[in-house]
Design a protein around this motif. Structure first.
Motif, PDB file in Angstrom:
ATOM      1  N   VAL A 121       0.838  -1.201   0.000  1.00 37.55           N
ATOM      2  CA  VAL A 121       0.000   0.000   0.000  1.00 37.55           C
ATOM      3  C   VAL A 121       0.874   1.252   0.000  1.00 37.55           C
ATOM      4  CG1 VAL A 121      -1.750   1.310   1.257  1.00 37.55           C
ATOM      5  CG2 VAL A 121      -1.925  -1.184   1.130  1.00 37.55           C
ATOM      6  N   TYR A 122       1.947   1.231   0.774  1.00 36.95           N
ATOM      7  CA  TYR A 122       2.838   2.395   0.841  1.00 36.95           C
ATOM      8  C   TYR A 122       3.379   2.762  -0.540  1.00 36.95           C
ATOM      9  CZ  TYR A 122       7.208   4.945   1.417  1.00 36.95           C
ATOM     10  OH  TYR A 122       8.229   5.844   1.288  1.00 36.95           O
ATOM     11  N   TYR A 123       3.898   1.790  -1.278  1.00 36.92           N
ATOM     12  CA  TYR A 123       4.469   2.081  -2.592  1.00 36.92           C
ATOM     13  C   TYR A 123       3.400   2.563  -3.571  1.00 36.92           C
ATOM     14  CZ  TYR A 123       8.888  -0.135  -1.202  1.00 36.92           C
ATOM     15  OH  TYR A 123      10.072  -0.446  -0.587  1.00 36.92           O
ATOM     16  N   ASN A 124       2.206   2.023  -3.467  1.00 37.70           N
ATOM     17  CA  ASN A 124       1.128   2.504  -4.327  1.00 37.70           C
ATOM     18  C   ASN A 124       0.742   3.932  -3.967  1.00 37.70           C
ATOM     19  OD1 ASN A 124      -0.174   0.485  -6.343  1.00 37.70           O
ATOM     20  ND2 ASN A 124       0.300  -0.787  -4.567  1.00 37.70           N
ATOM     21  N   LYS A 125       0.697   4.223  -2.682  1.00 43.80           N
ATOM     22  CA  LYS A 125       0.312   5.563  -2.229  1.00 43.80           C
ATOM     23  C   LYS A 125       1.285   6.617  -2.738  1.00 43.80           C
ATOM     24  CE  LYS A 125      -1.792   8.699   0.332  1.00 43.80           C
ATOM     25  NZ  LYS A 125      -3.197   9.117   0.102  1.00 43.80           N
ATOM     26  N   VAL A 126       2.588   6.358  -2.646  1.00 46.75           N
ATOM     27  CA  VAL A 126       3.564   7.363  -3.071  1.00 46.75           C
ATOM     28  C   VAL A 126       3.546   7.560  -4.579  1.00 46.75           C
ATOM     29  CG1 VAL A 126       5.067   6.968  -1.080  1.00 46.75           C
ATOM     30  CG2 VAL A 126       5.480   5.701  -3.203  1.00 46.75           C
ATOM     31  N   ASN A 127       2.916   6.632  -5.311  1.00 48.64           N
ATOM     32  CA  ASN A 127       2.775   6.772  -6.761  1.00 48.64           C
ATOM     33  C   ASN A 127       1.403   7.297  -7.165  1.00 48.64           C
ATOM     34  OD1 ASN A 127       5.219   5.616  -8.459  1.00 48.64           O
ATOM     35  ND2 ASN A 127       5.065   4.373  -6.601  1.00 48.64           N
ATOM     36  N   GLY A 128       0.651   7.790  -6.193  1.00 51.08           N
ATOM     37  CA  GLY A 128      -0.614   8.447  -6.492  1.00 51.08           C
ATOM     38  C   GLY A 128      -1.796   7.527  -6.720  1.00 51.08           C
ATOM     39  N   ILE A 129      -1.643   6.246  -6.399  1.00 53.31           N
ATOM     40  CA  ILE A 129      -2.749   5.295  -6.572  1.00 53.31           C
ATOM     41  C   ILE A 129      -3.750   5.460  -5.433  1.00 53.31           C
ATOM     42  CG2 ILE A 129      -3.360   2.853  -6.663  1.00 53.31           C
ATOM     43  CD1 ILE A 129      -1.929   3.994  -9.158  1.00 53.31           C
ATOM     44  N   THR A 130      -5.019   5.517  -5.776  1.00 49.10           N
ATOM     45  CA  THR A 130      -6.065   5.734  -4.768  1.00 49.10           C
ATOM     46  C   THR A 130      -6.959   4.518  -4.551  1.00 49.10           C
ATOM     47  OG1 THR A 130      -7.553   6.625  -6.472  1.00 49.10           O
ATOM     48  CG2 THR A 130      -6.141   8.194  -5.285  1.00 49.10           C
TER      49      THR A 130
END
Length: 450
Positions: A121-130
């Motif tokens: 989740v962290y890596y997705n969050k920093v790439n703007g994934i919602t």
């Protein structure tokens, strides 16, 4: 003799890096293949599903990968997980073996799955994934991902295997408490799901197809997988890294036997691969043993070949032990072990003779789990009961010979939301359902020829 039973770590002793077994394998594992071209997949092929950091971890050959500080910050809420000496169980078994269990049920979601849910989740969050989509069997992965998504403000949509959805309503509720949305799989929301009847019991392969299909159609969404892939096994290595340090604190020079349950392979590899590193380096000489259900005997009876990770054939082809991507396991209670394939890295290690595997019936497993609960006070997840049953076999064998092996077993989570399964066992109505030769042949018939 000391009666100490709990071993932990000081803050400065906790792992700060994940361990990657690829760096130490004698031969490199075969690459995944594009489902259309049958050529090795590249980063661009995985980009619709995963953020770049996870793709890099999927293919890295580096021995260690640094754990980001925001992930470590969450880990510190429940890690290190405890290593216990199972002295009361040893006494009940009358064994000379020394049994240690690494207990992952202390995590916020109750299982090892949080170890990879948080970084994903962290890596997705920093790439703007919602938005994240995923599948779950018994519900441990769906619970863990929903919890992690809540921490980072990402929405989570879960396709749960139909049989588990129907029989484990408390798991479904827990996912919803953490903010996740749950669909019964097969659902009417995807073309993959519509290929099956609404009352179909489902499988992890079908649920993966549904989650992948939805993620691939939404630019703001990515897919998260709870097992099987290299980056997931990488994240789980904190289990074994901690266990090695804790075992030394217990005064042991190493393990003689390392045992874990194996469904997709992440829990097992997380414990076993750091021990395998020590074995390959000549520092220890443990026998490493994966335990699976006789109704879904991927490692023990499946074929080692390229196959799809999902039922609809949307994922890359992976070289792994497989029962066939069309295989639908019988609805045993260990939902997390009901998967047709196995992590390619675990499969490769088994193929190379570095790891052994055994398959057990679920009644024997629940029998061991109840005995363990009555001596150690922990109700194991049905998945973990398979590892415990094999440990009991090994401990009783040691009692016969007088041997004193050091056994380390992974207890991947608690079974407090699986009491319906225990009720079935205690009532005497739990059935074993081993896979027949005919059903295996039928399931393997459609595996691609590569």
């Amino acid at each position: 003799m000391s009666e100490q039973v709990l071993y932990t770590l000081d803050p400065d002793e906790q792992p700060t890096h994940w361990y990657n077994i690829v760096a130490d394998l004698p031969t490199p594992p075969p690459p995944p293949l594009h489902p259309g071209t049958r050529e090795p997949v590249g980063p661009d092929d995985l980009a619709p599903l995963f953020p770049p950091e996870l793709i890099a971890q999927e293919v890295t050959t580096e021995r260690y990968v640094e754990i980001p500080e925001p992930v470590l910050d969450v880990y510190r809420q429940y890690r290190p997980s405890p290593l216990y000496r199972a002295r009361r169980w040893e006494q009940a078994l009358g064994t000379s073996a020394r049994i240690y269990y690494k207990y992952e049920g202390v995590s916020p979601a109750g299982s090892h799955k949080v170890n990879t849910a948080v970084p994903q989740v962290y890596y997705n969050k920093v790439n703007g994934i919602t938005r994240l989509t995923t599948e779950t069997g018994a519900g441990q992965w769906g619970t863990a991902l929903s919890y992690a998504a809540a921490l980072f403000g990402v929405s989570c949509e879960v396709w749960q295997v139909g049989h588990s959805f129907d029989t484990k309503p408390q798991r479904r509720t827990l996912i919803e408490v953490f903010g996740g949305t749950v669909h019964r799989s097969p659902s009417r929301l995807t073309e993959s799901g519509k290929a099956f009847a609404e009352d179909h019991p489902g499988s992890l392969g079908i649920a993966i197809s549904e989650a992948v299909e939805v993620a691939a159609q939404d630019d703001a969404a990515k897919y998260a997988l709870g097992s099987v892939l290299n980056h997931v096994l990488l994240h789980q290595s904190v289990i074994g890294e901690e266990a090695l340090r804790q075992l030394a604190k217990a005064g042991e020079t190493g393990a003689d036997l390392v045992v874990g349950c194996a469904g997709g392979g992440s829990n097992f590899a997380g414990l076993a691969f750091p021990f395998l590193r020590e074995k390959l380096a000549g520092n220890q000489a443990p026998r490493i043993l994966a335990v699976e259900p006789s109704s879904c005997p991927t490692l023990t009876r499946g074929e080692y070949r390229y196959d799809f990770g999902d039922t609809a054939g949307l994922t890359p082809l992976m070289k792994m032990h497989t029962l066939g991507h069309d295989f639908v396991p019988s609805p045993i209670h260990a939902g997390g072990l009901r998967y047709h394939g196995m992590a390619p890295l675990v499969s490769h290690a088994v193929d190379q003779g570095l790891i052994d595997a055994v398959a057990l019936h679920q009644n024997e497993c629940f029998d061991a789990a109840v005995e363990f609960a009555r001596t150690q006070g922990v109700v194991p997840a049905p998945e973990s009961s398979h590892a415990l049953a094999q440990v009991r076999r090994e401990a009783l064998a040691a009692a016969e010979t007088g041997a004193e092996p050091v056994i380390v077993v992974g207890l991947s989570g608690h079974g407090l939301l699986e009491l319906g399964a225990y009720a079935t066992y205690l009532s005497g109505s739990l059935e074993d359902d081993p896979l027949s030769d005919e059903a295996l042949a039928e399931a393997l018939a459609n595996v691609p020829v590569v």
